[in-house]
Enzyme design. Structure first.
Site, PDB file in Angstrom:
ATOM      1  N   ARG A  29      -8.789 -24.902  36.597  1.00 22.28           N
ATOM      2  CA  ARG A  29     -10.024 -24.884  37.387  1.00 22.28           C
ATOM      3  C   ARG A  29     -10.980 -23.803  36.863  1.00 22.28           C
ATOM      4  NH1 ARG A  29     -13.406 -21.524  40.062  1.00 22.28           N
ATOM      5  NH2 ARG A  29     -11.620 -20.384  40.907  1.00 22.28           N
ATOM      6  N   ASP A  30     -10.664 -22.550  37.079  1.00 25.52           N
ATOM      7  CA  ASP A  30     -11.525 -21.437  36.686  1.00 25.52           C
ATOM      8  C   ASP A  30     -11.794 -21.477  35.181  1.00 25.52           C
ATOM      9  OD1 ASP A  30     -12.892 -19.037  36.566  1.00 25.52           O
ATOM     10  OD2 ASP A  30     -11.226 -17.782  37.178  1.00 25.52           O
ATOM     11  N   HIS A 221      -6.715 -10.818  40.583  1.00 25.87           N
ATOM     12  CA  HIS A 221      -7.342 -11.804  39.690  1.00 25.87           C
ATOM     13  C   HIS A 221      -8.182 -11.002  38.696  1.00 25.87           C
ATOM     14  CE1 HIS A 221      -9.274 -15.851  38.974  1.00 25.87           C
ATOM     15  NE2 HIS A 221     -10.204 -15.060  38.495  1.00 25.87           N
ATOM     16  N   HIS A 223      -9.863  -9.913  35.036  1.00 27.70           N
ATOM     17  CA  HIS A 223     -10.423 -10.422  33.783  1.00 27.70           C
ATOM     18  C   HIS A 223     -10.218  -9.392  32.684  1.00 27.70           C
ATOM     19  CE1 HIS A 223     -13.089 -14.001  35.092  1.00 27.70           C
ATOM     20  NE2 HIS A 223     -12.000 -13.925  35.821  1.00 27.70           N
ATOM     21  N   CYS A 254     -16.574 -16.350  34.214  1.00 32.77           N
ATOM     22  CA  CYS A 254     -17.366 -16.608  35.413  1.00 32.77           C
ATOM     23  C   CYS A 254     -18.762 -17.043  34.997  1.00 32.77           C
ATOM     24  CB  CYS A 254     -17.463 -15.363  36.285  1.00 32.77           C
ATOM     25  SG  CYS A 254     -18.597 -15.585  37.678  1.00 32.77           S
ATOM     26  N   ASN A 263     -10.474 -14.596  31.431  1.00 27.54           N
ATOM     27  CA  ASN A 263      -9.413 -14.347  32.381  1.00 27.54           C
ATOM     28  C   ASN A 263      -8.246 -13.698  31.645  1.00 27.54           C
ATOM     29  OD1 ASN A 263      -9.719 -15.682  35.152  1.00 27.54           O
ATOM     30  ND2 ASN A 263     -10.518 -17.262  33.808  1.00 27.54           N
TER      31      ASN A 263
END
Lengths: 324, 324
Positions: A29-30, A221, A223, A254, A263
């Protein structure tokens, strides 16, 4: 024996670490929503299958966002149908509003994720809502999702810093987290959306949050934009955090945060955890295979360092075999 | 208030960190000797000047090794002449034997570095000597270098693992370190030559060494092959280590270790240190300029994450300006 100046270093620094942690995979997804190339649904399913084969148990596969916003993820229903149910695996998806939730229910989603930015400016730019509006919306979706029998996870972005506002006060982060926990969210994923975090700051953020929120409810989460994701993870691990979001090969970033890229790569995290005796249930060799599939599908090399080291070693072995 | 299960996380994890650390730059030697392209001497000098402009004070610039072994560094004398003396900056060079030391003396070198592998197999493959032979040679060079008024630093490679032997016993590392300190070496640089180290292991290695060697004498030379260099640095920092080897942009690796790539990037280290309030005396913007020069000279993108993030941000800003 008296304490010496070195005694803190000897064994107390890392202390007792969790015996096992979960990796929460956000690559499909991300990761994919930030790639220029939109993959066919069957290719997404192929990647997700490879992640399951590697032993991943928590995978965010898509988003029930309007296709007008993110056309790359317009095939959410079809993808969920294609990946089906897998023993012991929870597939989750981002659900930004009640309309998305209706689609998610229809699709039989087990776990929904809501999203709030800790920066007023970032929230406006990202979803065109103030933080207060976003919190109300997240509560609405959470309540409805819980009623539909789903588990709900919350993302909190720009916790370590915002591309527009810079510093984000930790008190605001604490407030939003308490609101989300009150709303019934089972886990809060704290995002270093633009990858500016350093370990002392991570310690301070966790310090502030752990006064109000049990550590079991927190996930990180992180990065790796500036290379600090694993150092920050180490601080989280030492503080007792047991869920770490990561993306296969480091896929994605993002889209709304200028300069954001990368990520934390799933393989890098798993390599470090296993090297410290912290189990994940994931097979690192299989994860490299999944990373290779991700590279093949998006048509470029990914930034994950373990992945590149593993693929480089394999190439060298192959070329030595060819020479003999 | 009684101790809770979270109290360890609150402030004790990182504890008191050093207020200031040194970055020992190895890009011009360790980095460039592993690049396929051999740079003209004036280009090497340009890179070194950029590092000095950024505030770097300890720079290993070349090696007085036989040009037959490493032709990329055959211009050691000319390079030292070209960079000259700079206020407050110490230029050092690798000196593998007495023949090299004669050249180093002639060239007016201030600081020599000797090299020992902690793995028998790696030592044989790398310099065709057993560890015992390498230790004798290092002592010989050290004694002569001290007599010539130089300061001597020692590299210890494959401390975290060897590409041929695998695990390297920490007792052997301790023995070699004690031998080198006895010989008069002012600092020992512990190398994770193939970048396999994880933080618990780093803690164990430092734990074992700090029983015998003062922390001031230790430096860490970490490779980021699998992404763990900063997490390992953090452990070192917490243990009181105040010198960290790094390479501009992540230039270089180890030519004799299969699969090895990627020194810790100087910018990544400096970014993390500054973010934690640990001073280095280095200007991060200037360091990015030096990284850009390094990329231009060797003709490819380097792996340093901070560097790529900074260059990416600049490009975005430039393209926004062009649009308006």
């Amino acid at each position: 024996m008296p304490e010496t100046s070195h005694s803190r270093a000897r064994g107390n620094l890392l202390g007792q670490l969790p015996k096992r942690v979960d990796v929460y995979e956000v690559g499909p997804r991300d990761g994919l929503q930030n790639e220029l190339r939109t993959l066919p649904t069957r290719d997404k399913a192929r990647l997700i299958n490879a992640l399951v084969e590697a032993g991943e148990k928590r995978i965010e596969v898509t988003s029930f966002v309007s296709p007008k916003w993110i056309p790359q993820l317009a095939d959410a229903e079809e993808l969920l149908r294609l990946v089906g149910r897998r023993e012991g695996v929870v597939f989750s998806a981002l659900v930004p509003n009640l309309k998305g939730l209706e689609r998610a229910k229809e699709a039989g989603l087990e776990e929904a994720a809501v999203f709030i930015s800790a920066s007023e400016a970032h929230s406006k730019k990202n979803i065109n809502k103030s933080i207060a509006e976003a919190m109300a919306g997240a509560r609405e979706v959470t309540t409805a999702a819980l009623q539909a029998g789903m588990r709900v996870r919350g993302y909190l972005s720009t916790v370590w810093g915002c591309p527009y506002e810079g510093h984000v006060p930790v008190e605001r982060v604490v407030d939003i987290c308490r609101h989300l926990v009150d709303a019934g969210i089972y886990q809060l994923s704290l995002g270093d959306t633009i990858g500016v975090g350093t370990p002392r700051q991570t310690e301070e953020i966790l310090d502030a949050l752990l006064k109000h929120i049990p550590v079991e409810k927190l996930a990180l989460h992180l990065h790796d934009t500036r290379g600090t994701a694993l150092a920050n993870s180490l601080v989280g691990l030492s503080a007792g955090v047991t869920t770490f979001d990561a993306s296969i090969g480091g896929l994605g970033g993002c889209p709304y945060a200028p300069g954001a890229a990368g990520n934390l790569a799933t393989e890098d995290a798993v390599f470090m955890f296993h090297g410290m005796g912290v189990e994940t249930g994931i097979n690192l060799d299989r994860l490299v295979e999944a990373g290779e599939i991700a590279q093949e599908l998006i048509g470029r090399k990914l930034a994950g360092k373990f992945l590149q080291a593993a693929l480089g070693e394999r190439e060298k072995k192959a070329s030595r075999r060819a020479q003999t």
